[in-house]
Design a protein around this motif. Structure first.
Motif, PDB file in Angstrom:
ATOM      1  N   GLN A 502      -0.891  -1.878   4.474  1.00 16.66           N
ATOM      2  CA  GLN A 502      -0.034  -3.040   4.247  1.00 16.66           C
ATOM      3  C   GLN A 502      -0.640  -4.304   4.828  1.00 16.66           C
ATOM      4  OE1 GLN A 502       3.891  -2.611   5.877  1.00 16.66           O
ATOM      5  NE2 GLN A 502       4.694  -4.428   4.840  1.00 16.66           N
ATOM      6  N   LEU A 503      -1.218  -4.214   6.029  1.00 15.28           N
ATOM      7  CA  LEU A 503      -1.863  -5.379   6.628  1.00 15.28           C
ATOM      8  C   LEU A 503      -3.045  -5.845   5.793  1.00 15.28           C
ATOM      9  CD1 LEU A 503      -1.829  -4.458  10.428  1.00 15.28           C
ATOM     10  CD2 LEU A 503      -0.694  -6.418   9.350  1.00 15.28           C
ATOM     11  N   MET A 504      -3.864  -4.922   5.334  1.00 13.85           N
ATOM     12  CA  MET A 504      -5.014  -5.291   4.523  1.00 13.85           C
ATOM     13  C   MET A 504      -4.579  -5.947   3.221  1.00 13.85           C
ATOM     14  SD  MET A 504      -7.153  -1.787   5.293  1.00 13.85           S
ATOM     15  CE  MET A 504      -8.411  -2.065   4.071  1.00 13.85           C
ATOM     16  N   GLN A 505      -3.503  -5.466   2.632  1.00 14.18           N
ATOM     17  CA  GLN A 505      -3.026  -6.051   1.383  1.00 14.18           C
ATOM     18  C   GLN A 505      -2.460  -7.444   1.610  1.00 14.18           C
ATOM     19  OE1 GLN A 505      -3.435  -4.617  -1.669  1.00 14.18           O
ATOM     20  NE2 GLN A 505      -2.721  -6.596  -2.458  1.00 14.18           N
ATOM     21  N   LEU A 506      -1.731  -7.655   2.710  1.00 18.52           N
ATOM     22  CA  LEU A 506      -1.190  -8.978   3.008  1.00 18.52           C
ATOM     23  C   LEU A 506      -2.303  -9.994   3.239  1.00 18.52           C
ATOM     24  CD1 LEU A 506       1.797  -8.043   5.355  1.00 18.52           C
ATOM     25  CD2 LEU A 506       1.942  -9.002   3.047  1.00 18.52           C
ATOM     26  N   TYR A 527       4.975 -14.551   9.014  1.00 20.87           N
ATOM     27  CA  TYR A 527       4.005 -14.421  10.117  1.00 20.87           C
ATOM     28  C   TYR A 527       4.477 -13.364  11.120  1.00 20.87           C
ATOM     29  CZ  TYR A 527       1.283 -15.560  14.271  1.00 20.87           C
ATOM     30  OH  TYR A 527       0.466 -15.483  15.362  1.00 20.87           O
ATOM     31  N   ASP A 528       5.776 -13.342  11.435  1.00 19.98           N
ATOM     32  CA  ASP A 528       6.303 -12.347  12.376  1.00 19.98           C
ATOM     33  C   ASP A 528       6.179 -10.935  11.816  1.00 19.98           C
ATOM     34  OD1 ASP A 528       6.906 -14.362  14.124  1.00 19.98           O
ATOM     35  OD2 ASP A 528       9.020 -14.515  13.502  1.00 19.98           O
ATOM     36  N   ALA A 529       6.346 -10.781  10.488  1.00 23.37           N
ATOM     37  CA  ALA A 529       6.202  -9.455   9.886  1.00 23.37           C
ATOM     38  C   ALA A 529       4.764  -8.953  10.026  1.00 23.37           C
ATOM     39  CB  ALA A 529       6.607  -9.500   8.417  1.00 23.37           C
ATOM     40  N   ILE A 530       3.793  -9.838   9.772  1.00 19.66           N
ATOM     41  CA  ILE A 530       2.389  -9.446   9.936  1.00 19.66           C
ATOM     42  C   ILE A 530       2.096  -9.135  11.406  1.00 19.66           C
ATOM     43  CG2 ILE A 530      -0.001 -10.184   9.643  1.00 19.66           C
ATOM     44  CD1 ILE A 530       0.892 -11.960   7.355  1.00 19.66           C
ATOM     45  N   ASN A 531       2.619  -9.960  12.290  1.00 23.49           N
ATOM     46  CA  ASN A 531       2.386  -9.769  13.715  1.00 23.49           C
ATOM     47  C   ASN A 531       2.988  -8.458  14.207  1.00 23.49           C
ATOM     48  OD1 ASN A 531       1.554 -10.908  16.416  1.00 23.49           O
ATOM     49  ND2 ASN A 531       3.760 -10.656  16.780  1.00 23.49           N
ATOM     50  N   THR A 532       4.173  -8.089  13.686  1.00 20.13           N
ATOM     51  CA  THR A 532       4.817  -6.838  14.101  1.00 20.13           C
ATOM     52  C   THR A 532       3.999  -5.628  13.672  1.00 20.13           C
ATOM     53  OG1 THR A 532       6.999  -7.881  13.946  1.00 20.13           O
ATOM     54  CG2 THR A 532       6.925  -5.475  13.936  1.00 20.13           C
ATOM     55  N   THR A 535       0.804  -5.435  15.750  1.00 21.25           N
ATOM     56  CA  THR A 535       1.085  -5.008  17.127  1.00 21.25           C
ATOM     57  C   THR A 535       1.307  -3.504  17.189  1.00 21.25           C
ATOM     58  OG1 THR A 535       2.077  -7.172  17.598  1.00 21.25           O
ATOM     59  CG2 THR A 535       2.588  -5.369  19.112  1.00 21.25           C
ATOM     60  N   LYS A 536       1.993  -2.950  16.207  1.00 22.80           N
ATOM     61  CA  LYS A 536       2.222  -1.500  16.181  1.00 22.80           C
ATOM     62  C   LYS A 536       0.907  -0.734  16.042  1.00 22.80           C
ATOM     63  CE  LYS A 536       6.917  -1.632  14.240  1.00 22.80           C
ATOM     64  NZ  LYS A 536       7.783  -1.249  13.088  1.00 22.80           N
ATOM     65  N   VAL A 537       0.015  -1.234  15.206  1.00 27.02           N
ATOM     66  CA  VAL A 537      -1.276  -0.553  15.026  1.00 27.02           C
ATOM     67  C   VAL A 537      -2.088  -0.594  16.316  1.00 27.02           C
ATOM     68  CG1 VAL A 537      -3.474  -0.636  13.801  1.00 27.02           C
ATOM     69  CG2 VAL A 537      -1.347  -0.949  12.540  1.00 27.02           C
ATOM     70  N   LEU A 538      -2.171  -1.777  16.927  1.00 22.20           N
ATOM     71  CA  LEU A 538      -2.954  -1.907  18.160  1.00 22.20           C
ATOM     72  C   LEU A 538      -2.332  -1.105  19.302  1.00 22.20           C
ATOM     73  CD1 LEU A 538      -3.810  -5.723  18.024  1.00 22.20           C
ATOM     74  CD2 LEU A 538      -5.228  -3.792  17.311  1.00 22.20           C
ATOM     75  N   LYS A 558      -8.770 -12.430  18.053  1.00 19.04           N
ATOM     76  CA  LYS A 558      -8.792 -13.347  16.914  1.00 19.04           C
ATOM     77  C   LYS A 558      -7.382 -13.689  16.453  1.00 19.04           C
ATOM     78  CE  LYS A 558     -11.212 -15.682  13.913  1.00 19.04           C
ATOM     79  NZ  LYS A 558     -12.103 -16.770  14.328  1.00 19.04           N
ATOM     80  N   TRP A 559      -6.494 -12.713  16.421  1.00 18.67           N
ATOM     81  CA  TRP A 559      -5.148 -12.934  15.901  1.00 18.67           C
ATOM     82  C   TRP A 559      -4.332 -13.838  16.831  1.00 18.67           C
ATOM     83  CZ3 TRP A 559      -2.467 -12.830  11.669  1.00 18.67           C
ATOM     84  CH2 TRP A 559      -1.078 -12.818  11.718  1.00 18.67           C
ATOM     85  N   GLU A 560      -4.539 -13.751  18.133  1.00 24.46           N
ATOM     86  CA  GLU A 560      -3.760 -14.523  19.090  1.00 24.46           C
ATOM     87  C   GLU A 560      -4.277 -15.939  19.269  1.00 24.46           C
ATOM     88  OE1 GLU A 560      -3.838 -12.224  22.624  1.00 24.46           O
ATOM     89  OE2 GLU A 560      -2.379 -10.728  21.894  1.00 24.46           O
ATOM     90  N   SER A 561      -5.348 -16.293  18.577  1.00 23.70           N
ATOM     91  CA  SER A 561      -5.856 -17.665  18.670  1.00 23.70           C
ATOM     92  C   SER A 561      -4.901 -18.620  17.957  1.00 23.70           C
ATOM     93  CB  SER A 561      -7.252 -17.769  18.064  1.00 23.70           C
ATOM     94  OG  SER A 561      -7.221 -17.398  16.703  1.00 23.70           O
ATOM     95  N   ASP A 562      -4.829 -19.862  18.443  1.00 28.32           N
ATOM     96  CA  ASP A 562      -3.879 -20.840  17.906  1.00 28.32           C
ATOM     97  C   ASP A 562      -4.227 -21.270  16.486  1.00 28.32           C
ATOM     98  OD1 ASP A 562      -2.489 -20.734  20.291  1.00 28.32           O
ATOM     99  OD2 ASP A 562      -3.607 -22.417  21.178  1.00 28.32           O
ATOM    100  N   ASP A 563      -5.514 -21.341  16.165  1.00 26.21           N
ATOM    101  CA  ASP A 563      -5.889 -21.819  14.836  1.00 26.21           C
ATOM    102  C   ASP A 563      -5.441 -20.867  13.740  1.00 26.21           C
ATOM    103  OD1 ASP A 563      -7.591 -19.899  15.772  1.00 26.21           O
ATOM    104  OD2 ASP A 563      -9.360 -20.685  14.722  1.00 26.21           O
ATOM    105  N   VAL A 564      -5.395 -19.533  14.022  1.00 30.32           N
ATOM    106  CA  VAL A 564      -4.964 -18.569  13.009  1.00 30.32           C
ATOM    107  C   VAL A 564      -3.467 -18.702  12.760  1.00 30.32           C
ATOM    108  CG1 VAL A 564      -4.705 -16.118  12.486  1.00 30.32           C
ATOM    109  CG2 VAL A 564      -6.818 -16.959  13.501  1.00 30.32           C
ATOM    110  N   ARG A 565      -2.666 -18.749  13.819  1.00 29.18           N
ATOM    111  CA  ARG A 565      -1.217 -18.856  13.632  1.00 29.18           C
ATOM    112  C   ARG A 565      -0.845 -20.178  12.967  1.00 29.18           C
ATOM    113  NH1 ARG A 565       3.551 -18.588  18.290  1.00 29.18           N
ATOM    114  NH2 ARG A 565       5.273 -19.039  16.839  1.00 29.18           N
ATOM    115  N   GLY A 566      -1.365 -21.291  13.497  1.00 29.01           N
ATOM    116  CA  GLY A 566      -1.035 -22.575  12.897  1.00 29.01           C
ATOM    117  C   GLY A 566      -1.543 -22.706  11.482  1.00 29.01           C
TER     118      GLY A 566
END
Length: 819
Positions: A502-506, A527-532, A535-538, A558-566
């Motif tokens: 699902q993450l790869m498809q998103l 964004y919260d759905a992808i993050n959830t 987080t479960k995988v990690l 990489k995911w927790e960097s500000d440029d990716v979220r913004g």
């Protein structure tokens, strides 16, 4: 003249498959253009770089229409009658080519779709494994895909089950069916005892037919399309192409491990060849010490050509006296039929031969008793030795200067086999197939079968209700030639596969611009759905070590960097036509590649075949041999002639052939295409002629079905073809459609391998019905040309009712056209 290519956006070749004629044509064109020299030795091998240079303008124009015009070509026909069929698949362009008019556009389209399905079956969502495999070489991967694609081509042109894409199950009596289920249940239990606690399914296959299937109570349902893929994979790994007339001309020899080897011969070969020697192998032959000689074999008395003193045996003398010459004095290998009858009481020579055989049989009995005692004393050692791989045995025996004999290594993984046999992959075995009345010949490529490959382990990805790519480990054990045991076991960390997919498809949808403009709040929810999910995988991989731990650290950073979220939130707020920024695209591509690498390490990394699992497979093989070993020839013949209603020609006058498919279970019922030739000197092959008519009829009808026609009749030549598709509910009663079906270009082709067309058409015709409450039935019929429509309609109603009862359903069938 055929070719099959997979290229990326840079026109790099990720997969190539060509026949000799196409390779020669490409080399001739390249030689005329000065791309290669005139002294090239092998004109039947094509260089991928040459292909890239030849077709680069065509591929670039196709990519331009995909990216900018959004309306690419589906096919192109050139002036020299070359046919190109294109299919866009993720970041690849799949091209199927035909230059001799032996394959139609519909067949090439289906071929590209089946290739995509097989990629998902053996590689999951990691399509980059096609040209850049992680755990094997590129040529080994290409050879495996070539064999897989060639096997499908062969089955699609020879097996009715692959023609209509439905599973054909062998119809056995209750005793054999119960024995098969008990054996499969024992196989699942033995695997669980051997450490494979998540073993879910077990199958018995006979050639391309399903003999029996057993699944655990809590297992995910095994889809019919996955069963067809399993059959295709098994036929690729253990190919058999025997004809019915050759099944009774096979000589078996028993080896020391209890397995039967065979040599398929035609009846003519059996008639003139010399008898083969029966070799009695001791239990320790699997681990030779190097001290044995070639003469350490035990032969029966009738095979000894000389006595111990060098004189001919009495039996050899009798056979010599019986050989005679023909009228011209030439010797013949056949004994002459004499009018003089000789009995044992009147022939002194025969009496002497009988005494000789009696003495030799006593000596042979003593030898066998001695071998039996030796076999009993080393039984434990033999069982342990059979669980070793070929490399382990050679390492163990390397200091003795001996190696494992051919046919002794009983277990090996698929990657190990391909690595050992990669130099043989260029060999081709042709199968002559008449595609029309001009008897054109077509060549298929099949893998060679080494004698040391009885068990193979391979990762596969099944389509289940929880995930499109559920990782399983498949174990294939050859019990007898053509009879294969298949056991499916869930891989460790299977619960993480749906989240990763699902993450790869998103991430892929975001990179490709497949999104709608949403508000800031909706973007935050996405964004919260992808993050959830991430987080479960990690979190589930927090205890991982080595490469997995490094990958998880890089993904989290990489995911927790500000440029990716913004960047993601800003991109979601833009319109659907807005292009993604280069920096965000690089970040998403980086995350996608890392998640792909995690999937590779978890599910595609090679795993050794454990000795306990090998012993479990051997135990199940011995159990099958004990209970159903006497049925092996019956099962092989049953796979050739499976249909039980043999009186349909008398019960339905004028009916030549039919194919009945229940799309609720996706099972096919059809008479076998084995016509016994009374006149062996006839130049016409009745079976091949009938197959050509049936394959041509089915292909044309499937094309009409894709166009929206559910009832088709046509008269061509001496035959009248008809096709009926109707809908039934769970009780077997016909259902009146709620909405007429209209042809849709987005619909998959008829079948289940490349997408379930019949679920699609059922949903279109019954949009308000409950899922799986309505299913469809197909019936193809072939009558003589004099049959009229009323006659055919009556046959359709009566034959459907008869076949419904034969299929074993509990509810009786109601008339299709009423009474």
């Amino acid at each position: 003249m055929k070719g099959f290519l997979v290229v990326d956006r840079l026109n790099d070749i990720h997969f190539i498959e060509t026949d000799k004629e196409f390779a020669r044509h490409i080399n001739e064109q390249a030689r005329e253009q000065g791309l290669i020299s005139d002294d090239e030795a092998d004109v039947y091998t094509v260089d991928p770089n040459i292909v890239m240079q030849q077709f680069s303008p065509l591929f670039m124009s196709q990519w331009f229409m995909i990216d900018h015009a959004k309306n690419p070509c589906s096919s192109i026909i050139c002036e020299n009658d070359f046919l190109f069929v294109f299919r866009h698949f993720e970041d690849f362009l799949i091209v199927a080519i035909n230059g001799d008019n032996t394959e139609s556009e519909d067949f090439l389209t289906r071929k590209t779709l089946v290739f995509i399905r097989l990629i998902g079956f053996v590689m999951g969502p990691v399509s980059e494994e096609i040209g850049k495999p992680r755990f094997t070489s590129k040529m080994e991967r290409w050879n495996f895909l070539r064999h897989l694609l060639s096997t499908w081509t062969y089955l699609a042109k020879h097996e009715q089950s692959f023609l209509v894409e439905a599973v054909e199950k062998l119809h056995m009596n209750q005793v054999v069916s119960e024995q098969c289920v008990e054996i499969l249940q024992a196989a699942v239990n033995k695997f669980q005892e051997a450490g494979e606690r998540h073993t879910q399914h077990a199958l018995l296959l006979v050639n391309s037919k399903l003999l029996s299937l057993y699944s655990n109570r809590n297992a995910q349902e095994l889809q019919s399309s996955d069963i067809l893929c399993i059959i295709l994979l098994v036929r690729c790994l253990f190919p058999t192409h025997d004809k019915l007339e050759d099944l009774f001309a096979q000589s078996y020899r028993r080896t020391g491990t209890g397995h039967l080897r065979y040599e398929a011969r035609s009846p003519a070969t059996v008639r003139v060849s010399q008898p083969q020697r029966d070799r009695y192998e001791s239990a320790v032959e699997g681990f030779t010490t190097g001290d044995e000689t070639e003469n350490d074999e035990y032969f029966s008395a009738k095979e000894n050509k000389n006595h111990d003193d060098g004189s001919p045996s009495p039996l050899e003398g009798i056979l010599t006296e019986e050989r005679s010459s023909d009228s011209n004095g030439a010797k013949t290998p056949y004994p002459e039929v004499s009018e003089k009858y000789v009995t044992p009481t009147t022939s002194p020579t025969l009496l002497h031969a009988m005494d000789y055989l009696t003495q030799k049989s006593q000596d042979l009995k003593m030898t066998l008793d001695l071998l039996k005692s030796v076999n009993t004393s080393i039984k434990g050692e033999r069982m342990r030795s059979r669980s070793h791989t070929l490399s382990e045995v050679e390492d163990q025996l390397g200091n003795k200067g001996s190696s494992l004999p051919a046919g002794r290594g009983r277990s090996s993984s698929l990657c190990e086999h391909i690595k050992k046999e990669s130099h043989l992959c260029s060999k081709r075995s042709s199968s002559d197939v008449r595609l029309n009345t001009e008897e054109e010949q077509e060549e298929y490529v099949f893998p060679d079968i080494p004698e040391d490959r009885d068990c193979i382990k391979q990762a596969v990805f099944l389509s289940t209700s929880i995930c499109k790519y559920s990782p399983y480990q498949i174990h294939c054990q050859r019990i007898f030639p053509g009879i294969i045991l298949v056991v499916l076991t869930e891989m460790p960390k299977l619960s993480q596969a749906p989240k990763l997919v699902q993450l790869m498809q998103l991430l892929k949808d975001l990179m490709n611009g497949h999104k709608d403009m949403v508000s800031r709040i909706q973007g935050q929810i996405i964004y919260d759905a992808i993050n959830t999910q991430l987080t479960k995988v990690l979190l589930s991989l927090r205890k991982a070590k080595g490469q997995l731990e490094k990958l998880c650290t890089e993904i989290r950073k990489k995911w927790e960097s500000d440029d990716v979220r913004g960047g993601i939130l800003a991109y979601l707020e833009q319109s659907s036509r807005a292009e993604i920024s280069p920096s965000l695209e690089r970040s998403l591509k980086y995350l996608y590649n890392k998640l792909t690498e995690v999937f590779r390490v978890l599910y595609l990394s090679p795993r050794p075949l454990m000795p306990a699992v090998t012993n479990a497979l051997i135990s199940v093989t011995e159990l099958f041999t004990k209970h159903l070993g006497d049925y092996r020839n019956y099962l092989i013949v049953k796979a050739q002639r499976n249909f039980t209603m043999t009186t349909y020609i008398e019960d339905f006058p004028g009916l030549v052939h039919f194919i009945y498919v229940n799309r609720r279970t996706n099972q096919i019922m059809a008479p076998s295409l084995n016509i016994t030739q009374e006149d062996i000197h006839s130049s016409h092959d009745a079976t091949q002629l009938l197959k050509e008519k049936i394959w041509g009829m089915t292909g044309w009808i499937q094309q009409k079905l894709h166009e929206g026609y559910t009832t088709v009749t046509a008269r061509e030549g001496d035959y009248h073809y008809s096709y009926f598709l109707w809908f039934e509910n769970c009780s077997g009663s016909p259902e009146v459609i709620q909405r007429p079906y209209k042809a849709d270009c987005t619909a998959p082709p008829p079948g289940i391998l490349t997408g379930n067309f019949y679920k699609y058409i059922t949903h279109k015709c019954f949009p308000q019905s409950v899922i799986n409450s309505v299913h469809c039935i197909e019936l193809f019929m072939m009558h003589v040309g004099l049959a009229n429509m009323q006659f055919i309609t009556n046959h359709c109603r009566e034959l459907a009712a008869r076949l419904y009862e034969t299929s074993g359903d509990m509810v009786g069938n109601i008339g299709l056209f009423g009474t």
